[in-house]
Design a protein around this motif. Structure first.
Motif, PDB file in Angstrom:
ATOM      1  N   ASP A 189      29.434  49.242  44.808  1.00  0.00           N
ATOM      2  CA  ASP A 189      29.895  49.914  46.024  1.00  0.00           C
ATOM      3  C   ASP A 189      31.354  49.564  46.318  1.00  0.00           C
ATOM      4  N   TYR A 190      31.692  48.289  46.146  1.00  0.00           N
ATOM      5  CA  TYR A 190      33.054  47.827  46.395  1.00  0.00           C
ATOM      6  C   TYR A 190      34.042  48.527  45.457  1.00  0.00           C
ATOM      7  N   PHE A 191      33.735  48.534  44.174  1.00  0.00           N
ATOM      8  CA  PHE A 191      34.636  49.173  43.213  1.00  0.00           C
ATOM      9  C   PHE A 191      34.668  50.689  43.378  1.00  0.00           C
ATOM     10  N   ARG A 192      33.564  51.270  43.830  1.00  0.00           N
ATOM     11  CA  ARG A 192      33.569  52.712  44.109  1.00  0.00           C
ATOM     12  C   ARG A 192      34.578  53.002  45.212  1.00  0.00           C
TER      13      ARG A 192
ATOM     14  N   ASP B 242      33.978  53.095  37.530  1.00  0.00           N
ATOM     15  CA  ASP B 242      33.767  53.398  36.117  1.00  0.00           C
ATOM     16  C   ASP B 242      34.169  52.249  35.200  1.00  0.00           C
ATOM     17  N   ARG B 243      34.834  51.238  35.724  1.00  0.00           N
ATOM     18  CA  ARG B 243      35.239  50.075  34.928  1.00  0.00           C
ATOM     19  C   ARG B 243      34.101  49.073  34.735  1.00  0.00           C
ATOM     20  N   ILE B 244      33.067  49.154  35.576  1.00  0.00           N
ATOM     21  CA  ILE B 244      31.956  48.201  35.482  1.00  0.00           C
ATOM     22  C   ILE B 244      31.111  48.526  34.259  1.00  0.00           C
ATOM     23  N   GLN B 245      30.802  47.484  33.502  1.00  0.00           N
ATOM     24  CA  GLN B 245      29.915  47.619  32.348  1.00  0.00           C
ATOM     25  C   GLN B 245      28.654  46.811  32.623  1.00  0.00           C
ATOM     26  N   GLU B 246      27.502  47.399  32.379  1.00  0.00           N
ATOM     27  CA  GLU B 246      26.233  46.675  32.453  1.00  0.00           C
ATOM     28  C   GLU B 246      25.666  46.626  31.048  1.00  0.00           C
ATOM     29  N   PHE B 247      25.113  45.476  30.704  1.00  0.00           N
ATOM     30  CA  PHE B 247      24.637  45.240  29.346  1.00  0.00           C
ATOM     31  C   PHE B 247      23.127  45.057  29.309  1.00  0.00           C
TER      32      PHE B 247
ATOM     33  N   LEU C 285      43.069  42.630  39.248  1.00  0.00           N
ATOM     34  CA  LEU C 285      42.268  41.450  39.564  1.00  0.00           C
ATOM     35  C   LEU C 285      42.799  40.784  40.833  1.00  0.00           C
ATOM     36  N   ASP C 286      44.099  40.590  40.899  1.00  0.00           N
ATOM     37  CA  ASP C 286      44.731  39.967  42.065  1.00  0.00           C
ATOM     38  C   ASP C 286      44.408  40.757  43.330  1.00  0.00           C
ATOM     39  N   ARG C 287      44.563  42.053  43.267  1.00  0.00           N
ATOM     40  CA  ARG C 287      44.331  42.923  44.420  1.00  0.00           C
ATOM     41  C   ARG C 287      42.844  43.001  44.777  1.00  0.00           C
ATOM     42  N   CYS C 288      41.988  43.219  43.791  1.00  0.00           N
ATOM     43  CA  CYS C 288      40.550  43.392  44.047  1.00  0.00           C
ATOM     44  C   CYS C 288      39.886  42.113  44.534  1.00  0.00           C
ATOM     45  N   ALA C 289      40.399  40.975  44.088  1.00  0.00           N
ATOM     46  CA  ALA C 289      39.828  39.682  44.489  1.00  0.00           C
ATOM     47  C   ALA C 289      40.428  39.178  45.797  1.00  0.00           C
ATOM     48  N   HIS C 290      41.396  39.903  46.338  1.00  0.00           N
ATOM     49  CA  HIS C 290      42.096  39.438  47.551  1.00  0.00           C
ATOM     50  C   HIS C 290      42.547  37.999  47.348  1.00  0.00           C
ATOM     51  N   SER C 291      43.164  37.776  46.226  1.00  0.00           N
ATOM     52  CA  SER C 291      43.586  36.443  45.813  1.00  0.00           C
ATOM     53  C   SER C 291      44.592  35.839  46.787  1.00  0.00           C
ATOM     54  N   ALA C 292      44.468  34.521  46.967  1.00  0.00           N
ATOM     55  CA  ALA C 292      45.436  33.763  47.769  1.00  0.00           C
ATOM     56  C   ALA C 292      46.635  33.377  46.912  1.00  0.00           C
TER      57      ALA C 292
ATOM     58  N   GLY D  86      25.991  32.724  36.974  1.00  0.00           N
ATOM     59  CA  GLY D  86      25.875  33.626  35.823  1.00  0.00           C
ATOM     60  C   GLY D  86      26.472  34.993  36.124  1.00  0.00           C
ATOM     61  N   GLY D  87      26.587  35.318  37.416  1.00  0.00           N
ATOM     62  CA  GLY D  87      27.179  36.583  37.825  1.00  0.00           C
ATOM     63  C   GLY D  87      28.215  36.407  38.920  1.00  0.00           C
ATOM     64  N   VAL D  88      28.626  35.160  39.131  1.00  0.00           N
ATOM     65  CA  VAL D  88      29.594  34.885  40.195  1.00  0.00           C
ATOM     66  C   VAL D  88      30.911  35.583  39.882  1.00  0.00           C
ATOM     67  N   CYS D  89      31.443  36.227  40.893  1.00  0.00           N
ATOM     68  CA  CYS D  89      32.713  36.929  40.746  1.00  0.00           C
ATOM     69  C   CYS D  89      33.449  36.874  42.078  1.00  0.00           C
ATOM     70  N   PRO D  90      34.728  37.190  42.078  1.00  0.00           N
ATOM     71  CA  PRO D  90      35.506  37.114  43.313  1.00  0.00           C
ATOM     72  C   PRO D  90      35.506  38.413  44.119  1.00  0.00           C
ATOM     73  N   PHE D  91      34.502  39.260  43.927  1.00  0.00           N
ATOM     74  CA  PHE D  91      34.458  40.571  44.565  1.00  0.00           C
ATOM     75  C   PHE D  91      33.252  40.700  45.488  1.00  0.00           C
ATOM     76  N   ALA D  92      33.401  41.543  46.505  1.00  0.00           N
ATOM     77  CA  ALA D  92      32.300  41.866  47.418  1.00  0.00           C
ATOM     78  C   ALA D  92      31.686  40.599  48.009  1.00  0.00           C
TER      79      ALA D  92
END
Length: 160
Positions: free
Chosen positions: A8-11, A17-22, A141-148, A96-102
């Motif tokens: 939802d966040y990336f949408r 469309d950049r998300i890949q599920e395996f 990555l910088d923008r999407c993660a709202h990096s400090a 295992g799925g930790v990410c800086p998004f959402a």
């Protein structure tokens, strides 16, 4: 559920469309590299630490390790990783799925990007599940993660 939050966040950013599920696990750097089909160092792993009772996420290259003296110089405390329960509480994502998004809005979480990533134009962080990744440029990555910001707290990686 966490992958759906990321989806939802990336949408909302036009990047879904950049998300890949395996069909296989991508829960470790090695597994993620195999699933994505890239060298392990291009996997942007998200490490979670407790600093002053708040969560600090550090996104680093797959071949990088936390350098304790650098970490202490940056954060004025020893590196203390979160427990799996704390990871879910602070980030909404399981180990295992930790990410800086959402990330949960009420969470006191700060995201930093380690300079070990700067040797790449494209990296692959998780997208909220143990079988996902998202292809992002460093600016994205910088923008999407709202990096400090960019920091230097890792060792055991080599510049290209």
């Amino acid at each position: 559920m966490s992958i759906q939050k990321c989806r939802d966040y990336f949408r909302s950013l036009g990047l879904e469309d950049r998300i890949q599920e395996f069909d296989v696990s991508s829960a470790t750097v090695e597994l993620a590299a195999q699933a994505v089909g890239c060298p392990p160092e291009r996997i942007a792993k998200t490490l979670s630490f407790l600093v002053d009772d708040k969560c600090v996420l550090i996104v680093a290259a797959g071949d990088a390790k936390i350098d304790n003296p650098k970490f202490k110089a940056q954060f004025h405390t020893k590196a203390k990783m979160l427990t799996p329960e704390q990871v879910v509480d602070f980030t909404g994502h399981a180990v295992g799925g930790v990410c800086p998004f959402a990330l949960p809005e009420e969470s006191e979480t700060t995201v930093y990007l380690d300079r070990s990533l700067q040797r790449f134009s494209l990296v692959y962080p998780a997208a909220g599940s143990s079988n996902s990744a998202v292809a992002l440029s460093l600016d994205e990555l910088d923008r999407c993660a709202h990096s400090a910001g960019w920091i230097d707290v890792c060792k055991n990686w080599s510049a290209v």
